[in-house]
Design a protein around this motif. Sequence first.
Motif, PDB file in Angstrom:
ATOM      1  N   LEU A  14      45.393   9.703 -31.581  1.00 51.44           N
ATOM      2  CA  LEU A  14      46.710   9.922 -32.181  1.00 51.44           C
ATOM      3  C   LEU A  14      47.962   8.877 -31.447  1.00 51.44           C
ATOM      4  CD1 LEU A  14      48.732  11.586 -33.855  1.00 51.44           C
ATOM      5  CD2 LEU A  14      49.186  13.089 -31.983  1.00 51.44           C
ATOM      6  N   LEU A  15      47.425   8.492 -30.377  1.00 56.48           N
ATOM      7  CA  LEU A  15      48.418   7.475 -29.821  1.00 56.48           C
ATOM      8  C   LEU A  15      48.332   6.191 -30.653  1.00 56.48           C
ATOM      9  CD1 LEU A  15      47.830   8.280 -26.029  1.00 56.48           C
ATOM     10  CD2 LEU A  15      50.145   8.264 -27.451  1.00 56.48           C
ATOM     11  N   ARG A  16      46.758   5.835 -30.840  1.00 55.38           N
ATOM     12  CA  ARG A  16      46.488   4.337 -31.582  1.00 55.38           C
ATOM     13  C   ARG A  16      47.262   4.634 -33.071  1.00 55.38           C
ATOM     14  NH1 ARG A  16      42.216   0.924 -30.372  1.00 55.38           N
ATOM     15  NH2 ARG A  16      42.179   0.642 -32.790  1.00 55.38           N
ATOM     16  N   CYS A  45      54.601   7.539 -25.137  1.00 59.13           N
ATOM     17  CA  CYS A  45      53.142   8.281 -24.956  1.00 59.13           C
ATOM     18  C   CYS A  45      53.240   9.755 -24.382  1.00 59.13           C
ATOM     19  CB  CYS A  45      52.400   7.392 -24.167  1.00 59.13           C
ATOM     20  SG  CYS A  45      51.821   5.867 -24.879  1.00 59.13           S
ATOM     21  N   ARG A  46      54.170   9.804 -23.347  1.00 61.85           N
ATOM     22  CA  ARG A  46      54.172  11.272 -22.590  1.00 61.85           C
ATOM     23  C   ARG A  46      54.634  12.233 -23.869  1.00 61.85           C
ATOM     24  NH1 ARG A  46      53.351  12.998 -18.065  1.00 61.85           N
ATOM     25  NH2 ARG A  46      53.572  10.774 -17.253  1.00 61.85           N
ATOM     26  N   ASP A  47      55.659  11.854 -24.504  1.00 61.17           N
ATOM     27  CA  ASP A  47      56.166  13.145 -25.786  1.00 61.17           C
ATOM     28  C   ASP A  47      55.199  13.232 -26.801  1.00 61.17           C
ATOM     29  OD1 ASP A  47      58.128  14.369 -27.104  1.00 61.17           O
ATOM     30  OD2 ASP A  47      58.260  12.865 -28.395  1.00 61.17           O
ATOM     31  N   ILE A  48      54.164  12.123 -27.366  1.00 65.38           N
ATOM     32  CA  ILE A  48      53.296  12.063 -28.241  1.00 65.38           C
ATOM     33  C   ILE A  48      52.171  13.176 -27.539  1.00 65.38           C
ATOM     34  CG2 ILE A  48      51.418  11.105 -29.445  1.00 65.38           C
ATOM     35  CD1 ILE A  48      53.603   8.807 -29.613  1.00 65.38           C
ATOM     36  N   SER A  49      51.909  12.849 -26.375  1.00 66.89           N
ATOM     37  CA  SER A  49      51.043  13.747 -25.834  1.00 66.89           C
ATOM     38  C   SER A  49      51.155  15.167 -25.490  1.00 66.89           C
ATOM     39  CB  SER A  49      50.623  13.047 -24.455  1.00 66.89           C
ATOM     40  OG  SER A  49      49.626  13.992 -23.623  1.00 66.89           O
TER      41      SER A  49
END
Length: 100
Positions: A14-16, A45-49
């Motif tokens: 998802l990050l990619r 990144c932290r928010d997406i995670s």
Amino acid sequence: MRLFQTRHQGCAALLRYTLGPNAHIKTYREPQGITFVFDDTSGKCRDISHKFFDDDNEGPFSVSDGRALLDHFATIRRTMTAAINAPTGEWVNTGEIENE
């Protein structure tokens, strides 16, 4: 450069997908498993995670192109294989895996 690390393949994919393949800096093996490293200069990144792992957020994390997300997941798996097989124990993003 700020870095973000995750050990979860789905989160890495998802990050990619969200940040683009250039944000994925490397994949490396450790005794406990595989770690994926991302450039988090944008601070997203932290928010997406959190959204990926949080069942109680405002709703599911939506994607506009499911096939593209699956392609990124397949690439994550290829970087894992490359890291496992590399003498150094890591795959470093040079853009080459994108062309397979």
